[in-house]
Design a protein around this motif. Structure first.
Motif, mmCIF file in Angstrom:
data_model
loop_
_atom_site.group_PDB
_atom_site.id
_atom_site.type_symbol
_atom_site.label_atom_id
_atom_site.label_comp_id
_atom_site.label_asym_id
_atom_site.label_seq_id
_atom_site.Cartn_x
_atom_site.Cartn_y
_atom_site.Cartn_z
ATOM 1 N N LEU A 10 0.831 -1.202 0.000
ATOM 2 C CA LEU A 10 0.000 0.000 0.000
ATOM 3 C C LEU A 10 0.868 1.256 0.000
ATOM 4 O O LEU A 10 0.599 2.212 -0.742
ATOM 5 C CB LEU A 10 -0.925 -0.025 1.221
ATOM 6 N N GLY A 11 1.931 1.244 0.785
ATOM 7 C CA GLY A 11 2.843 2.383 0.822
ATOM 8 C C GLY A 11 3.497 2.635 -0.524
ATOM 9 O O GLY A 11 3.668 3.780 -0.944
ATOM 10 N N ILE A 45 4.054 6.598 -0.497
ATOM 11 C CA ILE A 45 4.249 7.117 0.857
ATOM 12 C C ILE A 45 5.736 7.205 1.147
ATOM 13 O O ILE A 45 6.492 6.283 0.883
ATOM 14 C CB ILE A 45 3.540 6.230 1.896
ATOM 15 N N ASP A 46 6.144 8.343 1.675
ATOM 16 C CA ASP A 46 7.520 8.527 2.126
ATOM 17 C C ASP A 46 7.491 9.365 3.401
ATOM 18 O O ASP A 46 6.425 9.786 3.861
ATOM 19 C CB ASP A 46 8.404 9.144 1.043
ATOM 20 N N LEU A 54 -6.938 11.706 -4.229
ATOM 21 C CA LEU A 54 -7.554 10.379 -4.338
ATOM 22 C C LEU A 54 -6.918 9.352 -3.400
ATOM 23 O O LEU A 54 -7.525 8.321 -3.118
ATOM 24 C CB LEU A 54 -7.482 9.885 -5.784
ATOM 25 N N ARG A 55 -5.750 9.635 -2.890
ATOM 26 C CA ARG A 55 -5.061 8.704 -1.992
ATOM 27 C C ARG A 55 -5.514 8.848 -0.541
ATOM 28 O O ARG A 55 -5.151 8.030 0.309
ATOM 29 C CB ARG A 55 -3.551 8.928 -2.063
ATOM 30 N N HIS A 92 -7.154 5.798 1.223
ATOM 31 C CA HIS A 92 -6.197 4.701 1.304
ATOM 32 C C HIS A 92 -5.113 4.994 2.340
ATOM 33 O O HIS A 92 -4.624 4.080 3.008
ATOM 34 C CB HIS A 92 -5.579 4.408 -0.061
ATOM 35 N N LEU A 93 -4.757 6.268 2.479
ATOM 36 C CA LEU A 93 -3.781 6.647 3.496
ATOM 37 C C LEU A 93 -4.346 6.373 4.887
ATOM 38 O O LEU A 93 -3.631 5.917 5.776
ATOM 39 C CB LEU A 93 -3.379 8.119 3.365
ATOM 40 N N ASN A 94 -5.634 6.613 5.077
ATOM 41 C CA ASN A 94 -6.279 6.309 6.366
ATOM 42 C C ASN A 94 -6.197 4.815 6.670
ATOM 43 O O ASN A 94 -5.955 4.420 7.812
ATOM 44 C CB ASN A 94 -7.724 6.784 6.380
#
Length: 187
Positions: A144-145, A150-151, A163-164, A167-169
């Motif tokens: 997912l990262g 994600i960084d 839009l992310r 998904h980040l949640n």
């Protein structure tokens, strides 16, 4: 989910139906990706004679799968220099070790799918099953990262039009589930 607790030698947590569905869905997707990669293994007559399995010598083209199955040698992103001692060693190492890695990763995913009730409810794990949960959740977080880019510079919350955002949640919730499991195992 309120958190993992330890009781009578087992780790327990209560999952709502939607939480169980998220975990089962994401772990199932990772398991399917890994199984598809295993199906790409070349047919090798020596495998039947020796029992030594071989896998593909080239890394996956999909960047998410590539993150789950990284090269055995590292390359410096700036110079391109590698710690690979001999040309072709990375492919040989991948070919020899990827089948076992795939088996381990699909095995931990299977444990999560076996122990997480589809309709939600109580999850009761042994130490070994808890280790599998940590590994499988870590694989989901890596995938997912990677998909979300994600960084360390990414903010905790994204703008509503990103839009992310949702998904980040999910990624952050999985991080909490994993961290909480580690704490419960350590107590």
């Amino acid at each position: 989910m309120n958190g993992w607790t330890r009781k009578n030698g087992h780790l327990r947590a209560e999952f709502a139906p939607q939480e169980a569905a998220v975990i089962r869905g994401l772990v199932g997707q990772i398991k399917d990706m890994l199984a598809a990669r295993a199906d790409e293994a070349p047919v090798d007559e020596l495998t039947e004679l020796t029992g030594i399995r071989t896998g593909p010598a080239t890394p996956p083209e999909d960047r998410v799968l590539g993150r789950l199955l990284p090269d055995f040698y590292r390359s410096d992103p700036e110079t391109g220099e590698s710690d690979e001692e001999e040309t072709g060693a990375a492919g040989a190492m991948r070919s020899l070790h990827e089948p076992e890695l795939l088996e381990l990763k699909t095995g931990v995913a299977a444990t999560v799918l076996e122990t997480c009730p589809p309709e939600g409810g109580t999850v009761k794990l042994t130490e070994e099953q808890a280790d599998s949960w940590m590994s499988a959740i870590n694989d989901v977080r890596l995938a997912l990262g990677t998909a979300l880019d994600i960084d360390e510079d990414m903010p905790d919350e994204l703008p509503e039009d990103d839009l992310r955002r949702e998904h980040l949640n999910v990624y952050q919730w999985l991080t909490w589930v994993q961290d909480n499991l580690v704490e419960a195992m350590s107590s």
